[in-house]
Design a protein around this motif. Structure first.
Motif, PDB file in Angstrom:
ATOM      1  N   CYS A 221       0.856  -1.190  -0.013  1.00 32.81           N
ATOM      2  CA  CYS A 221      -0.031   0.192  -0.081  1.00 32.81           C
ATOM      3  C   CYS A 221       0.848   1.224   0.028  1.00 32.81           C
TER       4      CYS A 221
ATOM      5  N   LYS B 102      -4.154   8.269  -1.993  1.00 34.76           N
ATOM      6  CA  LYS B 102      -5.459   7.876  -2.893  1.00 34.76           C
ATOM      7  C   LYS B 102      -5.623   8.717  -3.890  1.00 34.76           C
TER       8      LYS B 102
ATOM      9  N   GLY C 127     -10.481   7.711  -4.761  1.00 35.74           N
ATOM     10  CA  GLY C 127     -10.267   6.603  -3.689  1.00 35.74           C
ATOM     11  C   GLY C 127      -9.625   5.592  -3.894  1.00 35.74           C
ATOM     12  N   SER C 128      -8.744   5.584  -5.246  1.00 35.04           N
ATOM     13  CA  SER C 128      -8.242   4.092  -5.527  1.00 35.04           C
ATOM     14  C   SER C 128      -6.618   4.360  -5.088  1.00 35.04           C
ATOM     15  N   MET C 129      -6.032   3.162  -4.576  1.00 40.77           N
ATOM     16  CA  MET C 129      -4.698   3.167  -4.144  1.00 40.77           C
ATOM     17  C   MET C 129      -3.995   2.145  -5.193  1.00 40.77           C
TER      18      MET C 129
ATOM     19  N   SER D 181      -4.488  -0.629  -9.309  1.00 40.73           N
ATOM     20  CA  SER D 181      -5.283  -0.111  -8.525  1.00 40.73           C
ATOM     21  C   SER D 181      -6.399  -0.921  -7.862  1.00 40.73           C
TER      22      SER D 181
ATOM     23  N   GLY E 243     -11.084   1.864  -5.072  1.00 45.31           N
ATOM     24  CA  GLY E 243     -11.597   2.781  -5.588  1.00 45.31           C
ATOM     25  C   GLY E 243     -13.126   2.743  -6.288  1.00 45.31           C
TER      26      GLY E 243
ATOM     27  N   ASP F 208     -10.754  -1.975  -8.454  1.00 45.87           N
ATOM     28  CA  ASP F 208     -11.443  -0.791  -8.287  1.00 45.87           C
ATOM     29  C   ASP F 208     -13.090  -1.408  -8.634  1.00 45.87           C
TER      30      ASP F 208
END
Length: 251
Positions: free
Chosen positions: A28, A32, A36-38, A45, A48, A181
């Motif tokens: 991680c 974001k 809201g994606s990481m 991704s 999100g 996502d």
């Protein structure tokens, strides 16, 4: 004072170790984007929620999808006769175009796409009916392979409460069980004029479930507990696709 300093050093050391484990084990990044994606360690991704409306081209990790049209019907011609939706329900036919943008063929299933709406109190997720159920060429195959670069335009039929707005959902799901996502497309369907019931119209018996008619036995409505296994497993970045229902050969 020395005790306080030592305590601070211990807390700082623990925090550093936790952060290091987060980066090395889960990959991680802690950052974001606007959805809201990481990013995971391998660059995929996740986490999100990408929102859109019908008519927008939505680009997932595997394909582009556009909801072209959505129409509500209160009577619908199935293979074995004309059916009328139960009171307060409707048949919703959603037509969308999907184009494979991935580097490989994609195994897909009609259960990859689910429908939801505000106030939904059903214990089951809402999945649709396709060609295998309806025996109509315009509808999506229940299980199929979307070739690399291929584009198709097909429909899916849902039996659902009569609402003015729905949400079509899709979750990126990889072969290695990694969840990417999720995508939510808002739909405001057109309403077809009510068809007059003829003598041959078949009205299904009432039931205690949300479904408005008894469709074929291999209905694709799936319980929430089963939703993960029902969804097609999209290929991981470095792995070959596996068709729905098949097992990956042991190496």
């Amino acid at each position: 004072m020395k005790k306080i300093k030592n305590y601070c050093k211990k807390v700082g050391a623990v925090s550093f170790v936790f952060l290091l484990i987060c980066v090395l084990v889960t990959g991680c990044s802690g950052k974001k984007n606007k959805n809201g994606s990481m990013k995971s360690e391998d660059g995929r991704s996740y986490g999100g929620i990408i929102k859109a409306v019908a008519g927008d081209k939505v680009s997932t990790a595997f394909f582009d999808v556009t909801v072209d049209k959505a129409v509500k019907y209160y009577t619908y011609q199935f293979e074995d006769g004309l059916y009328q939706a139960d009171e307060g329900n409707t048949y919703l036919v959603v037509t969308f175009t999907i184009q494979n943008t991935y580097e490989k063929d994609l195994p897909m299933s009609i259960t990859d796409f689910t429908l939801d709406y505000e106030g939904n109190k059903a214990e089951s997720i809402i999945t649709g009916y396709g060609k295998s159920d309806l025996k109509q060429e315009d509808f999506m195959e229940n299980i199929f392979t979307l070739k690399r670069g291929e584009s198709i335009t097909k429909s899916v039929l849902f039996t659902i409460e009569d609402k003015s707005e729905y949400t079509l959902k899709y979750l990126e799901y990889y072969e290695d069980k990694f969840e990417g996502d999720s995508y939510e497309i808002k739909i405001n369907p057109e309403q077809q004029a009510v068809t007059t019931q003829s003598e041959n119209t078949e009205v299904p018996a009432s039931s205690d479930t949300e479904a408005s008619t008894e469709l074929p036995a291999d209905s694709s409505e799936t319980s929430t507990a089963e939703s993960t296994t029902a969804a097609t497993e999209a290929p991981a970045a470095s792995e070959e696709p596996v068709a729905a229902g098949e097992q990956t050969p042991a190496e």
